[in-house]
Motif scaffolding. Structure first.
Motif, PDB file in Angstrom:
ATOM      1  N   GLY A 138       0.779  -1.226   0.000  1.00 16.42           N
ATOM      2  CA  GLY A 138       0.000   0.000   0.000  1.00 16.42           C
ATOM      3  C   GLY A 138       0.811   1.276   0.000  1.00 16.42           C
ATOM      4  N   LYS A 139       2.122   1.161   0.049  1.00 17.30           N
ATOM      5  CA  LYS A 139       2.985   2.345   0.124  1.00 17.30           C
ATOM      6  C   LYS A 139       3.764   2.604  -1.161  1.00 17.30           C
ATOM      7  N   VAL A 140       3.540   1.786  -2.169  1.00 19.23           N
ATOM      8  CA  VAL A 140       4.252   1.941  -3.439  1.00 19.23           C
ATOM      9  C   VAL A 140       3.290   1.792  -4.606  1.00 19.23           C
ATOM     10  N   GLU A 141       3.692   2.314  -5.749  1.00 15.22           N
ATOM     11  CA  GLU A 141       2.982   2.102  -7.004  1.00 15.22           C
ATOM     12  C   GLU A 141       3.827   1.182  -7.888  1.00 15.22           C
ATOM     13  N   PHE A 142       3.187   0.581  -8.898  1.00 15.52           N
ATOM     14  CA  PHE A 142       3.886  -0.357  -9.766  1.00 15.52           C
ATOM     15  C   PHE A 142       3.705   0.041 -11.228  1.00 15.52           C
ATOM     16  N   LEU A 143       4.747  -0.227 -11.999  1.00  9.91           N
ATOM     17  CA  LEU A 143       4.694  -0.074 -13.451  1.00  9.91           C
ATOM     18  C   LEU A 143       5.432  -1.265 -14.045  1.00  9.91           C
ATOM     19  N   ARG A 144       4.732  -2.084 -14.821  1.00 10.37           N
ATOM     20  CA  ARG A 144       5.373  -3.260 -15.412  1.00 10.37           C
ATOM     21  C   ARG A 144       5.776  -2.946 -16.851  1.00 10.37           C
ATOM     22  N   ILE A 145       7.014  -3.290 -17.169  1.00 12.67           N
ATOM     23  CA  ILE A 145       7.577  -3.047 -18.495  1.00 12.67           C
ATOM     24  C   ILE A 145       7.684  -4.365 -19.255  1.00 12.67           C
ATOM     25  N   TYR A 146       7.224  -4.349 -20.489  1.00 13.66           N
ATOM     26  CA  TYR A 146       7.311  -5.500 -21.377  1.00 13.66           C
ATOM     27  C   TYR A 146       8.221  -5.150 -22.557  1.00 13.66           C
ATOM     28  N   PRO A 147       8.571  -6.119 -23.385  1.00 11.60           N
ATOM     29  CA  PRO A 147       9.268  -5.782 -24.639  1.00 11.60           C
ATOM     30  C   PRO A 147       8.435  -4.800 -25.458  1.00 11.60           C
ATOM     31  N   LEU A 148       9.063  -4.145 -26.426  1.00  7.85           N
ATOM     32  CA  LEU A 148       8.356  -3.180 -27.258  1.00  7.85           C
ATOM     33  C   LEU A 148       7.185  -3.868 -27.963  1.00  7.85           C
ATOM     34  N   CYS A 149       6.032  -3.226 -27.935  1.00  5.79           N
ATOM     35  CA  CYS A 149       4.898  -3.727 -28.695  1.00  5.79           C
ATOM     36  C   CYS A 149       5.107  -3.371 -30.165  1.00  5.79           C
ATOM     37  N   PHE A 150       4.188  -3.809 -31.030  1.00  5.15           N
ATOM     38  CA  PHE A 150       4.361  -3.590 -32.470  1.00  5.15           C
ATOM     39  C   PHE A 150       4.402  -2.106 -32.811  1.00  5.15           C
ATOM     40  N   GLU A 151       3.545  -1.314 -32.192  1.00  7.13           N
ATOM     41  CA  GLU A 151       3.542   0.126 -32.471  1.00  7.13           C
ATOM     42  C   GLU A 151       4.859   0.766 -32.039  1.00  7.13           C
ATOM     43  N   GLU A 152       5.348   0.399 -30.859  1.00  3.88           N
ATOM     44  CA  GLU A 152       6.626   0.950 -30.396  1.00  3.88           C
ATOM     45  C   GLU A 152       7.760   0.538 -31.333  1.00  3.88           C
ATOM     46  N   PHE A 153       7.668  -0.678 -31.863  1.00  2.53           N
ATOM     47  CA  PHE A 153       8.656  -1.152 -32.831  1.00  2.53           C
ATOM     48  C   PHE A 153       8.611  -0.298 -34.099  1.00  2.53           C
ATOM     49  N   LEU A 154       7.410  -0.016 -34.600  1.00  2.00           N
ATOM     50  CA  LEU A 154       7.279   0.837 -35.785  1.00  2.00           C
ATOM     51  C   LEU A 154       7.876   2.221 -35.536  1.00  2.00           C
ATOM     52  N   LEU A 155       7.627   2.770 -34.357  1.00  2.00           N
ATOM     53  CA  LEU A 155       8.191   4.080 -34.031  1.00  2.00           C
ATOM     54  C   LEU A 155       9.715   4.022 -33.989  1.00  2.00           C
ATOM     55  N   ALA A 156      10.248   2.924 -33.431  1.00  2.00           N
ATOM     56  CA  ALA A 156      11.702   2.793 -33.304  1.00  2.00           C
ATOM     57  C   ALA A 156      12.386   2.746 -34.657  1.00  2.00           C
ATOM     58  N   ILE A 157      11.713   2.151 -35.650  1.00  2.00           N
ATOM     59  CA  ILE A 157      12.331   2.033 -36.979  1.00  2.00           C
ATOM     60  C   ILE A 157      11.918   3.181 -37.900  1.00  2.00           C
ATOM     61  N   GLY A 158      11.335   4.224 -37.304  1.00  2.00           N
ATOM     62  CA  GLY A 158      11.044   5.434 -38.066  1.00  2.00           C
ATOM     63  C   GLY A 158       9.766   5.418 -38.855  1.00  2.00           C
ATOM     64  N   GLN A 159       8.780   4.626 -38.429  1.00  2.00           N
ATOM     65  CA  GLN A 159       7.523   4.515 -39.178  1.00  2.00           C
ATOM     66  C   GLN A 159       6.358   5.156 -38.412  1.00  2.00           C
ATOM     67  N   GLN A 160       6.547   6.418 -38.022  1.00  2.00           N
ATOM     68  CA  GLN A 160       5.480   7.155 -37.347  1.00  2.00           C
ATOM     69  C   GLN A 160       4.226   7.223 -38.221  1.00  2.00           C
ATOM     70  N   GLY A 161       4.419   7.348 -39.521  1.00  3.70           N
ATOM     71  CA  GLY A 161       3.279   7.427 -40.428  1.00  3.70           C
ATOM     72  C   GLY A 161       2.415   6.182 -40.389  1.00  3.70           C
ATOM     73  N   MET A 162       3.030   5.024 -40.275  1.00  2.00           N
ATOM     74  CA  MET A 162       2.266   3.784 -40.201  1.00  2.00           C
ATOM     75  C   MET A 162       1.471   3.709 -38.896  1.00  2.00           C
ATOM     76  N   VAL A 163       2.058   4.182 -37.800  1.00  2.00           N
ATOM     77  CA  VAL A 163       1.341   4.204 -36.522  1.00  2.00           C
ATOM     78  C   VAL A 163       0.151   5.149 -36.613  1.00  2.00           C
ATOM     79  N   ASP A 164       0.364   6.323 -37.198  1.00  2.00           N
ATOM     80  CA  ASP A 164      -0.734   7.283 -37.368  1.00  2.00           C
ATOM     81  C   ASP A 164      -1.837   6.684 -38.241  1.00  2.00           C
ATOM     82  N   LEU A 165      -1.434   5.937 -39.268  1.00  2.00           N
ATOM     83  CA  LEU A 165      -2.414   5.305 -40.148  1.00  2.00           C
ATOM     84  C   LEU A 165      -3.255   4.286 -39.384  1.00  2.00           C
ATOM     85  N   LEU A 166      -2.622   3.478 -38.551  1.00  2.00           N
ATOM     86  CA  LEU A 166      -3.365   2.505 -37.738  1.00  2.00           C
ATOM     87  C   LEU A 166      -4.347   3.208 -36.811  1.00  2.00           C
TER      88      LEU A 166
END
Length: 387
Positions: A138-166
């Motif tokens: 009760g005294k802390v908050e949590f944030l769980r991190i996973y591997p990059l999702c598909f959208e994050e992967f698209l952003l990483a490889i420079g495909q912001q336009g594809m994310v916007d399209l989705l």
């Protein structure tokens, strides 16, 4: 590299002192916890003060004497040679599980010194034996991190336009880019979302080098297992972990204990599966007896599927060939669509607090791959490898 979890960190930072709690970032090794906290500290604070307790032997006992926050802050400042200013400094305790009573200290930061912004991270928080430690419930908050999702992967490889399209949900426009999107999806199946592998691809590393990174990560996980798992469980944990590709390559992906060894029973492997879950290496998806909300009422914990944390790692364990992955559509349908179902599960897991189950009709081969619950509605999700 853009991570959607950054937005959650910003929301945490903006809370008033009396509402904000120390934040624990959880997740498997090499999913980007340290990078994310460091980037956040650099951009949202004037200064970040970091202690990695795995390497900081001289200061691991800082919390053992008492929880006098003023003393602790002075000790941190002396060790790091940096000044800590409330509101302007992010205090980052990395690999906090190595500090004796480190987790419990977070309770006192909340109660006695809420003016400090404190983030803690640890890859093996759930599996290392914290003798004589209490958890700050009760005294802390949590944030769980996973591997990059598909959208994050698209952003990483420079495909912001594809994310916007989705995000546009303009299905006619999306259809026009079907081949390009399929190629990116095929690439994601192979590279996966582990940050080191994604960064290597962005740096134009050859695909065989990316596969080597996957294998190094898998080796590190096995080494962690040997180092930290209870000795009597090491063999069983290894058996479960190595069996997952074969388990989800079956037509019926329900976990079968008999595939581990002849005559194996669930009771023998319960602790092994729990260890892998606590380490963040596998996802357990239980069956429901009825696909109706609330799904937790119908959970059948003795029937379940196990998935890995990343499709790239699954491909490495299956020794999926790079040429076949990149030039044919076989990768979508291989192993009875195992990689496709793995992908869908990963995407669902990136949605915070989303209940995920599956349903099999009694005495029938009919199955709903996943059933999720949103706003008290049960929603079926079918993972299809084809169009």
């Amino acid at each position: 590299m853009k991570r959607y979890a950054y937005r959650q960190l910003k929301s945490w930072r903006e809370k008033p002192d009396n509402m904000r709690k120390p934040l624990i970032i959880e997740g498997a090794r090499q999913t980007g916890k340290t990078w994310l906290a460091t980037e956040f500290g650099k951009h949202e604070f004037k200064k970040i003060v970091t202690i990695n307790f795995e390497d900081a032997e001289p200061i691991r006992s800082i919390f053992e004497l008492d929880f006098d926050i003023n003393r602790i802050i002075l000790a941190i400042q002396a060790y790091t040679q940096q000044t800590i200013v409330p509101g302007n400094t992010l205090i980052f305790f990395d690999e906090i599980q190595y500090a004796r009573r480190g987790l419990l200290s977070l309770k006192y930061f909340k109660e006695k010194a809420p003016q400090y912004h404190v983030i803690a991270a640890g890859s093996l928080l759930g599996v290392i034996d914290h003798k004589n430690d209490s958890f700050p419930v009760g005294k802390v908050e949590f944030l769980r991190i996973y591997p990059l999702c598909f959208e994050e992967f698209l952003l990483a490889i420079g495909q912001q336009g594809m994310v916007d399209l989705l995000h546009s949900r303009d299905w006619a426009a999306i259809q026009a880019f079907e081949q390009q999107m399929t190629n990116y999806l095929r690439l994601y199946y192979y590279v996966g979302g582990m940050p080191e592998a994604v960064q290597a691809y962005c740096d134009n590393a050859p695909l065989r080098e990316i596969r080597s990174i996957h294998n190094e990560i898998l080796t590190a996980y096995i080494n962690d297992l040997s180092k930290h798992a209870p000795k009597e469980q090491v063999v069983r944990i290894t058996q479960v972990f190595r069996s997952i590709p074969a388990q989800i390559a079956k037509e019926n992906k329900k976990f079968v204990f008999g595939m581990l060894k002849k005559g194996a029973r669930a009771k023998e492997f319960e602790l092994a599966i729990q260890w892998l879950m606590d380490a963040g290496l596998v996802h357990k998806v239980c069956q429901v007896s009825k696909p109706e909300a609330p799904l937790t009422f119908y959970e059948e914990s003795n029937a379940f599927k196990l998935f890995l944390l990343d499709c790239g790692l699954l491909g490495a364990m299956n020794m999926t060939d790079a040429t076949e992955a990149m030039l044919t559509d076989n990768i979508f349908e291989e192993y009875n669509g195992a990689l496709t179902e793995q992908l869908v599960l990963q995407e669902l897991k990136c949605v915070p607090n989303l209940p995920v189950y599956y349903y099999t009709k009694p005495n029938s081969q009919q199955e709903i791959d996943f059933v999720i619950e949103i706003k008290n509605c049960a929603i079926p999700v079918e993972a299809k490898a084809g169009e």
